[in-house]
Design a protein around this motif. Structure first.
Motif, PDB file in Angstrom:
ATOM      1  N   GLU A   1      -5.225   3.614  -0.950  1.00  0.00           N
ATOM      2  CA  GLU A   1      -6.382   3.144  -0.179  1.00  0.00           C
ATOM      3  C   GLU A   1      -7.291   2.438  -1.137  1.00  0.00           C
ATOM      4  OE1 GLU A   1      -7.943   6.204   2.189  1.00  0.00           O
ATOM      5  OE2 GLU A   1      -5.877   6.685   3.037  1.00  0.00           O
ATOM      6  N   ASP A   2      -7.515   1.220  -0.954  1.00  0.00           N
ATOM      7  CA  ASP A   2      -8.606   0.624  -1.617  1.00  0.00           C
ATOM      8  C   ASP A   2      -8.269   0.454  -3.187  1.00  0.00           C
ATOM      9  OD1 ASP A   2     -10.390   0.115   0.306  1.00  0.00           O
ATOM     10  OD2 ASP A   2     -11.371   2.209   0.032  1.00  0.00           O
TER      11      ASP A   2
ATOM     12  N   LYS B   1      -4.096   7.791  -2.741  1.00  0.00           N
ATOM     13  CA  LYS B   1      -4.942   8.872  -1.690  1.00  0.00           C
ATOM     14  C   LYS B   1      -4.120   9.879  -0.979  1.00  0.00           C
ATOM     15  CE  LYS B   1      -8.984   6.782  -2.348  1.00  0.00           C
ATOM     16  NZ  LYS B   1     -10.196   7.611  -2.977  1.00  0.00           N
TER      17      LYS B   1
ATOM     18  N   ASN C   1       0.838  -1.181   0.102  1.00  0.00           N
ATOM     19  CA  ASN C   1      -0.093  -0.069  -0.166  1.00  0.00           C
ATOM     20  C   ASN C   1       0.710   1.378   0.040  1.00  0.00           C
ATOM     21  OD1 ASN C   1      -2.698  -1.241   0.122  1.00  0.00           O
ATOM     22  ND2 ASN C   1      -2.092  -1.835   2.274  1.00  0.00           N
TER      23      ASN C   1
END
Length: 325
Positions: free
Chosen positions: A93-94, A98, A76
């Motif tokens: 993020e996801d 981000k 991530n």
């Protein structure tokens, strides 16, 4: 960065004759943040790759841009380095960018020379967290600790004959601890065969490397490289087009087990990243394996805008199951 700067000038002139005429520049900005704007990918697949998304990164910060190398710090977090000696961490993020943090990778002083700042590629050992950076203008390799503290920097003899602006552009550490480095410049002007070195261990320790050559698809120069879970590597190639002006990119896979002294190493082109897919000067490539360390893998590509108004900083996400087509 090749003597491609002259080519970029031609591209710029072709795109906008009035590009270089502008008002007084705004005050120097070191505080503005980065915004990720998702843009249409134009297609769902690129050869065997599934398209996961494309984002344009935007910032008024004068320290933003010029990203030439990319590496995964974790599933991530990505780290991108620039040819101005700066870096940007990208928090995902996801599966989307981000958060962003910009700072210097190379300590800046008033007398900082280009050959101390021109970071073109970066790679990492997931076990120790150590990183290695390749500097194009000085043809040097530097090792950093997991906290990015400088540990050792050398100019390997195998790379001393490489050009100042056509040096180590693609660089990766293999899972077995060997290192691969490819020169952006070819052995002959506009040729397809590029010098390369395979090091059996950390090149900053002074270990001797095996010199060989890699044959790139015609017109493409290596711009980055990343190791795959099965020992193969993905190589990013880029070329400049004058008519119509712009950039073309391709991704090929090659097996280091086939490297031989005195022979040309070759790979297989998997995909060409051309319009309608958002295209620019893609120079950074990172591979994130699946949770179990294998396939499918996620590819992240970042483009170098050369800090020019007509170019963009793009971040693209692709997925691949390891098959050829």
């Amino acid at each position: 960065m090749i003597g491609r700067l002259a080519l970029l000038a031609l591209v710029a002139i072709g795109l906008s004759p009035g590009l270089f005429w502008r008002d007084d520049p705004p005050p120097y900005d070191q505080t503005s943040g980065v915004v990720a704007k998702r843009i249409a990918a134009g297609m769902q697949r690129l050869g065997p790759f599934a398209v996961g998304g494309v984002w344009q990164l935007l910032s008024e910060n004068d320290r933003f841009g010029g990203y030439s190398g990319l590496v995964a710090l974790s599933p991530n977090r990505l780290l991108s380095v620039s040819d101005a000696g700066r870096m940007m961490t990208i928090t995902l993020e996801d599966g989307a960018p981000k958060q962003f943090a910009m700072t210097s990778f190379v300590r800046e002083t008033e007398d900082s020379a280009k050959n101390t700042r021109d970071v073109e590629a970066i790679t990492r050992d997931p076990a120790s967290g150590r990183l290695w950076a390749a500097y194009e203008d000085s043809n040097a390799i530097e090792r950093r600790s997991r906290t990015l503290a400088p540990e050792r920097k050398v100019r390997p003899p195998e790379m001393r004959g490489w050009g100042k602006n056509t040096g180590p552009e693609a660089f990766t550490r293999l899972a077995d601890g060997r290192f691969l480095v490819l020169s952006e410049g070819s052995r002959r002007m506009f040729g397809a065969v590029h010098p390369a070195v395979l090091y059996p261990d950390d090149p900053t320790t002074g270990v001797a490397g095996l010199r060989f050559s890699i044959r790139m698809p015609e017109g493409y120069d290596p711009s980055d490289m990343a190791a795959l879970p099965d020992g193969r590597v993905l190589i990013l190639g880029r070329k400049v087009r004058l008519i119509p002006p712009g950039f073309r990119t391709m991704v090929m896979v090659a097996d280091p087990a086939r490297i031989r002294l005195g022979e040309e190493w070759r790979g297989t082109v998997l995909a060409r990243i051309d319009p309608p897919f958002p295209s620019d000067n893609y120079e950074g490539l990172a591979v994130v394996p699946a949770a179990d360390g294998g396939y499918p893998v996620t590819l992240w590509l970042i483009s170098d805008d050369n800090r020019m108004q007509i170019q963009r900083t793009l971040l693209a996400k692709l997925r691949w199951d390891g098959s050829s087509m």
